[in-house]
Design an enzyme around this catalytic site. Structure first.
Site, mmCIF file in Angstrom:
data_model
loop_
_atom_site.group_PDB
_atom_site.id
_atom_site.type_symbol
_atom_site.label_atom_id
_atom_site.label_comp_id
_atom_site.label_asym_id
_atom_site.label_seq_id
_atom_site.Cartn_x
_atom_site.Cartn_y
_atom_site.Cartn_z
ATOM 1 C CG ASP A 65 -2.082 0.914 0.902
ATOM 2 O OD1 ASP A 65 -2.581 1.205 -0.074
ATOM 3 O OD2 ASP A 65 -2.868 1.236 2.008
ATOM 4 C CG LEU A 66 5.130 3.114 -1.606
ATOM 5 C CD1 LEU A 66 5.550 3.892 -0.388
ATOM 6 C CD2 LEU A 66 6.400 2.768 -2.401
#
Length: 235
Positions: A65-66
């Site tokens: 979830d960058l």
């Protein structure tokens, strides 16, 4: 370039994780207030995020979830936060298909299909850098399904990415995860002209010392002017 873990207990009645407090706006907040990053600071961001992913992957973790809201711009450099949907590399759920986990606009093609390995983080590194360069995601906006279709099938818009970073960003956005560089390869390319500088422990710190200026005075996006029925309202 990740927040330091101070304490954790996964077997407590209420499992918890305590990390350092990282003082600074998120990348999304910064871009919303000031606009895209200048090329120098963008290079520092790209390097810092590559450093973070190198450490994350070396620990056997995929972040998954960058994105700009999960990157804090501190005085010392960018710090990656929020491992809420991260997965250990040896878990079976990592390769389970049919389950999409992530944020629309910031997922790799294989992640959309439910298969997110370390290469998916490399793809979102590139999307995040492109967002910071242009103030918008390289696959556009709109409904989530339309964005995800573009990620899987269409080429990104990288016109805002400076020439010095564009080849790495393009390589990291390859549709085939096997064709993307690894985090250590990204980091090596970004720091290949740097040696440890005086007072710094790593080439990344040397790069950040030369490029990083999150509090520098610069152009800000103007605030909206209140309007009344016939024009600007009272201040």
């Amino acid at each position: 370039c990740t927040v330091r873990v101070i304490e954790a207990d996964t077997e407590a009645p209420k499992p918890f994780l305590v990390t350092e407090y990282a003082d600074g706006p998120s990348l999304s907040e910064y871009v919303d207030a000031r606009g895209p990053l200048d090329p120098q600071m963008l290079y520092g961001l790209a390097t810092g995020l590559a450093e973070a992913l190198t450490a994350i992957h070396a620990a056997g973790i995929v972040h998954r979830d960058l994105k700009p809201s999960n990157v804090l711009l501190t005085a010392a450099g960018p710090k990656v936060i929020d491992f809420g949907i991260a997965q250990a590399l040896d878990t079976t759920s990592l390769t389970r298909t049919g389950i999409t986990v992530g944020s629309a606009g910031f997922m790799a093609p294989e992640q959309i299909m439910g298969r997110a390995g370390t290469a998916a983080d490399i793809f979102t590194w590139a999307v995040t850098v492109a967002f910071a360069a242009g103030g918008r995601t390289p696959f556009g906006t709109g409904a989530s399904d339309a964005i995800m279709y573009r990620i899987v099938h269409e080429a990104p818009d990288l016109t805002a990415v400076p020439p010095g970073l564009r080849p790495l960003v393009e390589a990291a956005l390859a549709k085939d995860p096997q064709a993307r560089p690894t985090a250590p390869q990204l980091l090596a390319e970004l720091t290949n002209s740097q040696r440890t500088g005086p007072g710094y422990d790593s080439p990344t710190e040397t790069v950040l010392a030369q490029t990083w200026h999150p509090s520098a005075t610069g152009p800000r996006r103007p605030a909206p002017v209140p309007t009344g029925p016939t024009g600007p309202g009272p201040r």
